[in-house]
Design a protein around this motif. Structure first.
Motif, PDB file in Angstrom:
ATOM      1  N   TYR A 197      19.196  24.179  -5.427  1.00  0.00           N
ATOM      2  CA  TYR A 197      18.981  24.317  -6.869  1.00  0.00           C
ATOM      3  C   TYR A 197      19.353  25.761  -7.175  1.00  0.00           C
ATOM      4  O   TYR A 197      18.739  26.691  -6.644  1.00  0.00           O
ATOM      5  CB  TYR A 197      17.500  24.067  -7.185  1.00  0.00           C
ATOM      6  CG  TYR A 197      17.029  24.396  -8.588  1.00  0.00           C
ATOM      7  CD1 TYR A 197      16.708  23.383  -9.493  1.00  0.00           C
ATOM      8  CD2 TYR A 197      16.856  25.713  -9.014  1.00  0.00           C
ATOM      9  CE1 TYR A 197      16.240  23.682 -10.776  1.00  0.00           C
ATOM     10  CE2 TYR A 197      16.395  26.017 -10.290  1.00  0.00           C
ATOM     11  CZ  TYR A 197      16.086  25.004 -11.159  1.00  0.00           C
ATOM     12  OH  TYR A 197      15.603  25.282 -12.424  1.00  0.00           O
ATOM     13  N   ASP A 233      20.178  28.740 -10.063  1.00  0.00           N
ATOM     14  CA  ASP A 233      20.109  29.191 -11.454  1.00  0.00           C
ATOM     15  C   ASP A 233      21.173  30.260 -11.664  1.00  0.00           C
ATOM     16  O   ASP A 233      21.051  31.366 -11.139  1.00  0.00           O
ATOM     17  CB  ASP A 233      18.708  29.748 -11.745  1.00  0.00           C
ATOM     18  CG  ASP A 233      18.649  30.468 -13.087  1.00  0.00           C
ATOM     19  OD1 ASP A 233      18.115  31.603 -13.125  1.00  0.00           O
ATOM     20  OD2 ASP A 233      19.189  29.927 -14.079  1.00  0.00           O
ATOM     21  N   ARG A 280      21.521  25.056 -12.648  1.00  0.00           N
ATOM     22  CA  ARG A 280      20.838  25.439 -13.886  1.00  0.00           C
ATOM     23  C   ARG A 280      21.619  26.598 -14.476  1.00  0.00           C
ATOM     24  O   ARG A 280      22.126  27.466 -13.742  1.00  0.00           O
ATOM     25  CB  ARG A 280      19.395  25.874 -13.622  1.00  0.00           C
ATOM     26  CG  ARG A 280      18.788  26.693 -14.767  1.00  0.00           C
ATOM     27  CD  ARG A 280      17.297  26.894 -14.655  1.00  0.00           C
ATOM     28  NE  ARG A 280      16.582  25.796 -15.259  1.00  0.00           N
ATOM     29  CZ  ARG A 280      16.468  25.634 -16.582  1.00  0.00           C
ATOM     30  NH1 ARG A 280      17.015  26.495 -17.414  1.00  0.00           N
ATOM     31  NH2 ARG A 280      15.808  24.595 -17.062  1.00  0.00           N
ATOM     32  N   ARG A 328      20.621  21.285 -15.458  1.00  0.00           N
ATOM     33  CA  ARG A 328      19.548  22.011 -16.131  1.00  0.00           C
ATOM     34  C   ARG A 328      20.139  23.105 -17.012  1.00  0.00           C
ATOM     35  O   ARG A 328      20.842  23.976 -16.496  1.00  0.00           O
ATOM     36  CB  ARG A 328      18.602  22.653 -15.106  1.00  0.00           C
ATOM     37  CG  ARG A 328      18.033  21.727 -14.049  1.00  0.00           C
ATOM     38  CD  ARG A 328      17.027  20.805 -14.604  1.00  0.00           C
ATOM     39  NE  ARG A 328      16.191  20.122 -13.618  1.00  0.00           N
ATOM     40  CZ  ARG A 328      15.556  18.979 -13.884  1.00  0.00           C
ATOM     41  NH1 ARG A 328      15.724  18.384 -15.039  1.00  0.00           N
ATOM     42  NH2 ARG A 328      14.791  18.420 -12.948  1.00  0.00           N
ATOM     43  N   ASP A 351      11.463  23.245 -15.954  1.00  0.00           N
ATOM     44  CA  ASP A 351      12.011  21.913 -15.676  1.00  0.00           C
ATOM     45  C   ASP A 351      10.895  20.862 -15.744  1.00  0.00           C
ATOM     46  O   ASP A 351       9.802  21.140 -16.234  1.00  0.00           O
ATOM     47  CB  ASP A 351      12.696  21.906 -14.299  1.00  0.00           C
ATOM     48  CG  ASP A 351      13.878  22.864 -14.256  1.00  0.00           C
ATOM     49  OD1 ASP A 351      14.053  23.545 -13.230  1.00  0.00           O
ATOM     50  OD2 ASP A 351      14.594  22.940 -15.271  1.00  0.00           O
TER      51      ASP A 351
END
Ligand code: SF4
Length: 446
Positions: free
Chosen positions: A261, A263, A303, A332, A410
Motif C-alpha cells: 500500500y 501513499d 493512494r 485510494r 480509508d
C-alpha cells in the motif's frame, strides 16, 4: 507538578507525534492527563496551520477553551505547533486569552511553559518559545496515543521541496532526517510494547537520508525495521513520485513486511501545472512510475492526494486529470480544493474561486466512487489479514484494517469474531459496502 491537563491534538500525524512527546515530558514531570479540558488546570492545543480550514479549526478550539477559562472551568491555555510558528509575530496580540505559545522547535519546552503559566508569582505576560524550525530533531520519547497494535514512526521533519502551493516548508523548516539508529531503537521499543504495524511518516519519506548520509536511505531503513521481531507491517506514507529508484521498488516488492500500500501524493498530472507548482517530474513520469509499480508489485494499492483548482487549471487541464484517473484506477484518492496560502508563490497566481475548486473536487470524488467501490468489491469471497482495533459497541462486531486501509483515511473491516484488539485475524469477506468490508473471522494470523 501534579496538575491535571488535557490535550487537543490537531492536524497531521507528524503533529500527533509531537503531541505524544509532550505527553511523555508532562507525565515524567508528574502531570496527569485527563480526557476533558473542563475542570483541568491547563489545556494544550497543538495546532495545524498550513491551510485556511486548519487555521479556522485551531482558532475555534482555542476560543472554545478561552470561554471555559473565562467561566472559571479551565486554568491556563497553552497553544503549540504550526499556527503559532507561522504567525509568531502577531499571535500573542491576536489571542490574548492564551497563556503560552510554543513553536515547532520548542515542544521540549512544554514543562518550562507549564511551570511559568502555573506559577502564581510568575510573570503576568504570555510565555513564548520559538527555537527555530530547522534545528536538529529532538529525540524525545512518546506516550503513544494510537493503536492498539499500531503507531506512527516519524523519520524526518521539514521539507525542501517548496511546492508552490504549500506553506509547510516555511512552517516546519528545512528537511532533517533522524539518525537511522535512533529510528530503529524507537521501533524496537514500540514493538516491545505490542506495536505490530509501523506507519512511516515525514513530509517526504523518499528523501530520507539525503541530508544526513548524502543518499536516499529509505530502502535500507525499511530493511532494518523489518528485522525487528514483532513488527509485521511497515506502511509507507508521503512518498514523492520522482524520488523512487529501483532499489526502493525492489525492496518494497521483496520485503514481506512492507505493506503493499503506497501513499504517493501527485497533486496533478498536467505538465504545465506540475511545472508552475514547482513539482519535479512530468505527468508522463507519474504514468510510467505507477505502471511500473503495478507491474513490479502485483496487487499493490496506490493512494494519492490531488488538488483541484490549482493555478493554471482550466477545464482542459481538469479534464486531463479526470481522464488520467479513469485510466489509472487509483484505489485510494484524497482530493482538496485549492486554498491560496499567503506567503506561497501560488497565492499570487491566477486561479479559479474556492467554490469552483470545490465543485471540481466533488466531481473527482464522484468519478472515484465507482473505482473505489469496485476495488472494495474485489475482496468479496477472499480471506484477508486484518489488524483488529476493537469491538463496535452498537453492532458487537470486531473491527480493524486490512493491508489496504490506513488509519482515519480509508475504510474498515467489520467481522464476527473474538480477536483481541492489537492482534491479527484472518477474515473471510462476504460483503462490501460504502468502502467498508464485512465478514467472519476464520482464524488468527501472525
Ligand atoms: S512535498 Fe510539497 S506539498 Fe509536501 S510538504 Fe513538501 S512542499 Fe508541501
Amino acid at each position: 507538578m501534579d496538575y491535571k491537563f488535557a490535550m487537543i491534538s490537531l492536524g497531521c500525524a507528524k503533529n500527533l507525534v509531537n503531541s505524544e512527546q509532550m505527553l511523555y515530558l508532562l507525565d515524567e514531570a508528574g502531570c496527569q492527563l485527563v480526557s476533558e479540558p473542563d475542570g483541568a488546570d491547563f489545556v494544550i492545543v497543538n495546532t495545524c496551520g498550513f491551510i485556511d480550514s486548519a487555521k479556522s479549526e485551531a482558532i475555534d478550539n482555542i476560543l472554545e477553551m478561552a470561554e471555559l477559562k473565562k467561566n472559571g472551568r479551565l486554568g491556563k491555555i497553552i497553544v503549540t505547533g504550526c499556527l503559532p510558528e507561522r504567525y509568531k509575530d502577531e499571535i500573542s496580540s491576536e489571542l490574548p486569552e492564551v497563556d503560552a505559545f510554543l513553536g515547532v522547535g520548542s515542544f521540549s519546552d512544554i514543562v518550562t511553559a507549564v511551570e511559568s503559566c502555573m506559577d502564581p508569582d510568575g510573570p503576568r505576560c504570555c510565555y513564548t518559545a520559538f527555537a527555530g524550525n530547522s534545528e536538529a530533531i529532538d529525540e524525545i520519547p512518546r506516550v503513544v496515543s494510537t493503536g492498539p497494535g499500531w503507531a506512527y514512526l516519524r523519520i524526518a521533519e521539514g521539507c525542501n521541496n517548496f511546492c508552490a502551493f504549500c506553506a509547510i516548508p516555511y512552517i516546519r523548516g528545512r528537511y532533517r532526517s533522524r539518525k537511522i539508529e535512533n529510528i530503529v531503537e524507537e521501533a524496537k521499543d514500540l514493538a516491545s510494547h505490542g506495536v505490530k504495524e509501523l506507519i512511516v511518516i515525514a513530509q517526504d519519506i523518499t528523501r530520507y537520508g539525503t541530508d544526513l548520509y548524502g543518499k536516499r536511505t529509505l530502502a535500507k531503513l525499511c530493511r532494518e525495521l523489518s528485522e525487528i521481531d514483532g513488527i509485521e507491517w511497515i506502511r509507507l506514507h508521503y512518498l514523492y513520485p520522482d524520488q523512487f529508484d529501483d532499489e526502493l521498488i525492489d525492496e518494497i516488492a521483496s520485503n514481506e513486511k512492507i505493506v503493499k500500500y503506497l501513499d504517493i501524493p501527485i497533486q496533478h498530472i498536467n505538465n504545465e501545472i506540475l511545472k508552475s507548482m514547482n513539482r519535479r517530474g512530468t505527468g508522463e513520469d507519474i504514468r510510467i512510475l505507477f505502471a511500473k509499480l503495478r507491474e513490479k508489485i502485483p496487487g499493490v494499492v496506490l493512494r494519492t492526494s490531488l488538488i483541484a483548482g490549482l493555478p493554471g487549471e482550466s477545464e482542459k487541464e481538469f479534464e486531463e486529470l479526470c481522464d488520467y484517473l479513469k485510466e489509472a484506477r487509483i484505489e485510494r484518492v484524497g482530493i482538496f480544493p485549492f486554498s491560496p496560502e499567503e506567503g506561497t508563490p501560488a497565492a499570487q497566481m491566477d486561479h479559479v474561486d474556492y467554490e469552483e475548486a470545490q465543485r471540481r473536487a466533488d466531481l473527482i470524488m464522484e468519478l472515484q466512487a465507482p473505482i473505489m467501490d469496485a476495488f472494495c468489491a474485489s475482496f468479496v469471497g477472499k480471506t484477508v489479514k486484518v489488524l483488529c482495533e476493537g469491538r463496535d459497541e452498537e453492532s458487537g462486531l470486531c473491527f480493524g484494517r486490512s493491508f489496504a486501509d490506513s488509519p482515519d483515511i480509508d475504510g474498515l473491516v467489520y467481522f464476527e469474531g473474538d480477536c483481541p484488539a492489537g492482534e491479527f485475524a484472518s477474515v473471510d469477506i462476504d460483503e462490501a459496502e460504502d468502502g467498508f468490508l464485512y465478514g467472519n473471522q476464520s482464524g488468527y494470523e501472525g
